[in-house]
Design a protein around this motif. Structure first.
Motif, PDB file in Angstrom:
ATOM      1  N   MET A 132      52.145 105.627  37.991  1.00 60.20           N
ATOM      2  CA  MET A 132      52.120 104.409  37.179  1.00 60.20           C
ATOM      3  C   MET A 132      50.823 103.623  37.335  1.00 60.20           C
ATOM      4  O   MET A 132      50.547 102.721  36.543  1.00 60.20           O
ATOM      5  N   GLN A 133      50.004 103.951  38.310  1.00 64.76           N
ATOM      6  CA  GLN A 133      48.838 103.133  38.617  1.00 64.76           C
ATOM      7  C   GLN A 133      47.852 103.007  37.457  1.00 64.76           C
ATOM      8  O   GLN A 133      47.170 101.995  37.324  1.00 64.76           O
ATOM      9  N   ARG A 134      47.779 104.001  36.596  1.00 64.13           N
ATOM     10  CA  ARG A 134      46.848 103.901  35.461  1.00 64.13           C
ATOM     11  C   ARG A 134      47.236 102.786  34.488  1.00 64.13           C
ATOM     12  O   ARG A 134      46.424 102.337  33.690  1.00 64.13           O
ATOM     13  N   TYR A 135      48.486 102.326  34.585  1.00 69.71           N
ATOM     14  CA  TYR A 135      48.942 101.228  33.736  1.00 69.71           C
ATOM     15  C   TYR A 135      48.831  99.865  34.421  1.00 69.71           C
ATOM     16  O   TYR A 135      49.200  98.855  33.840  1.00 69.71           O
ATOM     17  N   LYS A 136      48.370  99.852  35.660  1.00 72.44           N
ATOM     18  CA  LYS A 136      48.149  98.604  36.421  1.00 72.44           C
ATOM     19  C   LYS A 136      49.389  97.696  36.436  1.00 72.44           C
ATOM     20  O   LYS A 136      49.305  96.512  36.080  1.00 72.44           O
ATOM     21  N   PRO A 137      50.547  98.246  36.845  1.00 73.13           N
ATOM     22  CA  PRO A 137      51.771  97.436  36.828  1.00 73.13           C
ATOM     23  C   PRO A 137      51.716  96.286  37.831  1.00 73.13           C
ATOM     24  O   PRO A 137      51.048  96.382  38.863  1.00 73.13           O
ATOM     25  N   ILE A 138      52.390  95.215  37.485  1.00 72.40           N
ATOM     26  CA  ILE A 138      52.457  94.028  38.337  1.00 72.40           C
ATOM     27  C   ILE A 138      53.911  93.583  38.454  1.00 72.40           C
ATOM     28  O   ILE A 138      54.743  93.940  37.622  1.00 72.40           O
ATOM     29  N   ILE A 139      54.195  92.814  39.488  1.00 70.80           N
ATOM     30  CA  ILE A 139      55.518  92.206  39.640  1.00 70.80           C
ATOM     31  C   ILE A 139      55.468  90.819  39.017  1.00 70.80           C
ATOM     32  O   ILE A 139      54.591  90.023  39.328  1.00 70.80           O
ATOM     33  N   GLN A 140      56.405  90.563  38.119  1.00 70.40           N
ATOM     34  CA  GLN A 140      56.547  89.248  37.507  1.00 70.40           C
ATOM     35  C   GLN A 140      57.949  88.729  37.798  1.00 70.40           C
ATOM     36  O   GLN A 140      58.899  89.509  37.897  1.00 70.40           O
ATOM     37  N   LEU A 176      58.972  86.599  31.288  1.00 75.22           N
ATOM     38  CA  LEU A 176      58.025  87.203  32.222  1.00 75.22           C
ATOM     39  C   LEU A 176      56.570  87.017  31.805  1.00 75.22           C
ATOM     40  O   LEU A 176      55.690  87.720  32.271  1.00 75.22           O
ATOM     41  N   GLY A 177      56.302  86.042  30.956  1.00 78.35           N
ATOM     42  CA  GLY A 177      54.964  85.883  30.414  1.00 78.35           C
ATOM     43  C   GLY A 177      54.040  84.946  31.162  1.00 78.35           C
ATOM     44  O   GLY A 177      52.898  84.744  30.737  1.00 78.35           O
ATOM     45  N   ALA A 178      54.473  84.373  32.286  1.00 81.08           N
ATOM     46  CA  ALA A 178      53.613  83.442  33.024  1.00 81.08           C
ATOM     47  C   ALA A 178      52.310  84.135  33.424  1.00 81.08           C
ATOM     48  O   ALA A 178      52.319  85.217  33.995  1.00 81.08           O
ATOM     49  N   GLY A 179      51.194  83.512  33.079  1.00 82.99           N
ATOM     50  CA  GLY A 179      49.891  84.067  33.397  1.00 82.99           C
ATOM     51  C   GLY A 179      49.444  85.178  32.457  1.00 82.99           C
ATOM     52  O   GLY A 179      48.359  85.730  32.607  1.00 82.99           O
ATOM     53  N   LEU A 180      50.292  85.527  31.493  1.00 84.38           N
ATOM     54  CA  LEU A 180      49.976  86.602  30.541  1.00 84.38           C
ATOM     55  C   LEU A 180      50.038  86.101  29.105  1.00 84.38           C
ATOM     56  O   LEU A 180      50.288  86.869  28.190  1.00 84.38           O
ATOM     57  N   GLY A 186      52.183  83.669  28.074  1.00 86.18           N
ATOM     58  CA  GLY A 186      53.467  83.042  27.807  1.00 86.18           C
ATOM     59  C   GLY A 186      54.486  84.005  27.215  1.00 86.18           C
ATOM     60  O   GLY A 186      54.156  85.132  26.834  1.00 86.18           O
ATOM     61  N   GLY A 187      55.730  83.552  27.162  1.00 86.35           N
ATOM     62  CA  GLY A 187      56.825  84.387  26.680  1.00 86.35           C
ATOM     63  C   GLY A 187      56.656  84.930  25.281  1.00 86.35           C
ATOM     64  O   GLY A 187      56.796  86.132  25.050  1.00 86.35           O
ATOM     65  N   PRO A 188      56.314  84.081  24.291  1.00 84.55           N
ATOM     66  CA  PRO A 188      56.140  84.606  22.934  1.00 84.55           C
ATOM     67  C   PRO A 188      55.020  85.639  22.834  1.00 84.55           C
ATOM     68  O   PRO A 188      55.160  86.643  22.143  1.00 84.55           O
ATOM     69  N   GLN A 189      53.930  85.405  23.554  1.00 77.66           N
ATOM     70  CA  GLN A 189      52.784  86.323  23.492  1.00 77.66           C
ATOM     71  C   GLN A 189      53.134  87.696  24.065  1.00 77.66           C
ATOM     72  O   GLN A 189      52.842  88.731  23.457  1.00 77.66           O
ATOM     73  N   ILE A 190      53.763  87.726  25.241  1.00 78.96           N
ATOM     74  CA  ILE A 190      54.084  89.018  25.853  1.00 78.96           C
ATOM     75  C   ILE A 190      55.179  89.729  25.068  1.00 78.96           C
ATOM     76  O   ILE A 190      55.146  90.946  24.904  1.00 78.96           O
ATOM     77  N   THR A 191      56.125  88.969  24.539  1.00 80.35           N
ATOM     78  CA  THR A 191      57.192  89.572  23.739  1.00 80.35           C
ATOM     79  C   THR A 191      56.611  90.220  22.489  1.00 80.35           C
ATOM     80  O   THR A 191      56.937  91.362  22.155  1.00 80.35           O
ATOM     81  N   ARG A 192      55.738  89.508  21.813  1.00 79.16           N
ATOM     82  CA  ARG A 192      55.089  90.046  20.613  1.00 79.16           C
ATOM     83  C   ARG A 192      54.330  91.335  20.944  1.00 79.16           C
ATOM     84  O   ARG A 192      54.435  92.329  20.222  1.00 79.16           O
ATOM     85  N   ALA A 193      53.588  91.327  22.045  1.00 82.23           N
ATOM     86  CA  ALA A 193      52.802  92.509  22.428  1.00 82.23           C
ATOM     87  C   ALA A 193      53.707  93.701  22.717  1.00 82.23           C
ATOM     88  O   ALA A 193      53.439  94.821  22.265  1.00 82.23           O
ATOM     89  N   TYR A 194      54.769  93.490  23.467  1.00 85.88           N
ATOM     90  CA  TYR A 194      55.673  94.582  23.833  1.00 85.88           C
ATOM     91  C   TYR A 194      56.398  95.141  22.616  1.00 85.88           C
ATOM     92  O   TYR A 194      56.468  96.355  22.430  1.00 85.88           O
ATOM     93  N   VAL A 195      56.961  94.266  21.799  1.00 83.78           N
ATOM     94  CA  VAL A 195      57.722  94.735  20.641  1.00 83.78           C
ATOM     95  C   VAL A 195      56.803  95.451  19.653  1.00 83.78           C
ATOM     96  O   VAL A 195      57.137  96.528  19.148  1.00 83.78           O
ATOM     97  N   HIS A 196      55.638  94.891  19.399  1.00 82.51           N
ATOM     98  CA  HIS A 196      54.706  95.519  18.474  1.00 82.51           C
ATOM     99  C   HIS A 196      54.278  96.894  18.995  1.00 82.51           C
ATOM    100  O   HIS A 196      54.281  97.883  18.240  1.00 82.51           O
ATOM    101  N   ALA A 197      53.933  96.985  20.270  1.00 86.18           N
ATOM    102  CA  ALA A 197      53.507  98.265  20.851  1.00 86.18           C
ATOM    103  C   ALA A 197      54.632  99.298  20.805  1.00 86.18           C
ATOM    104  O   ALA A 197      54.399 100.468  20.469  1.00 86.18           O
ATOM    105  N   MET A 198      55.852  98.870  21.108  1.00 85.07           N
ATOM    106  CA  MET A 198      56.991  99.792  21.081  1.00 85.07           C
ATOM    107  C   MET A 198      57.233 100.294  19.664  1.00 85.07           C
ATOM    108  O   MET A 198      57.429 101.490  19.433  1.00 85.07           O
ATOM    109  N   GLU A 199      57.206  99.382  18.686  1.00 82.67           N
ATOM    110  CA  GLU A 199      57.452  99.781  17.300  1.00 82.67           C
ATOM    111  C   GLU A 199      56.353 100.705  16.776  1.00 82.67           C
ATOM    112  O   GLU A 199      56.644 101.676  16.074  1.00 82.67           O
TER     113      GLU A 199
END
Length: 129
Positions: free
Chosen positions: A17-25, A94-98, A100-113
């Protein structure tokens, strides 16, 4: 699969998973961040949800499309032609520092779709939003 990869996120210690630079939120509720008014009133179980204690392993929004592409390509190669995506509401806290919530949600849903469109003919069932 869950929107975060798995229900408590991804394993941030996995060498693969390291190539994706995962973090704990942690969810944006006390004591981790300034309390978001109304969260515990609307969802009191967050007070004892495992993510509130151990956090969730997430992939930064700028790398999430690569993660989904690898997952969906693997599924497609195994002749899986669609996915049911659960646990979509979790990312909103889970969007703190990333951004915010709407921004990270938009990124995840768009990428998944977009990934599902490319590898699974867009066959997605959205569940547990």
């Amino acid at each position: 699969h869950a929107l975060t990869g798995y229900w408590l996120g991804v394993d941030t210690t996995s060498p693969k998973m390291q190539r994706y630079k995962p973090i704990i939120q942690y969810p944006c509720i006390a004591p981790h961040y300034d309390y978001t008014p109304g969260v515990l009133a609307a969802e009191p179980t967050m007070a004892w949800n495992p993510s509130s204690f151990i956090g969730m392993g997430i992939i930064p929004p700028n790398l999430i499309r690569e993660f989904y592409s690898e997952m969906h390509r693997t599924l497609s190669d195994a002749h899986i032609d669609g996915v049911k995506v659960d646990a979509q509401a979790a990312i909103t806290m889970l969007g703190a520092g990333l951004g915010g919530g709407p921004q990270i949600t938009r990124a995840y849903v768009h990428a998944m779709e977009q990934s599902a469109k490319e590898f699974l003919s867009g066959n997605v069932i959205s569940c547990m939003c």
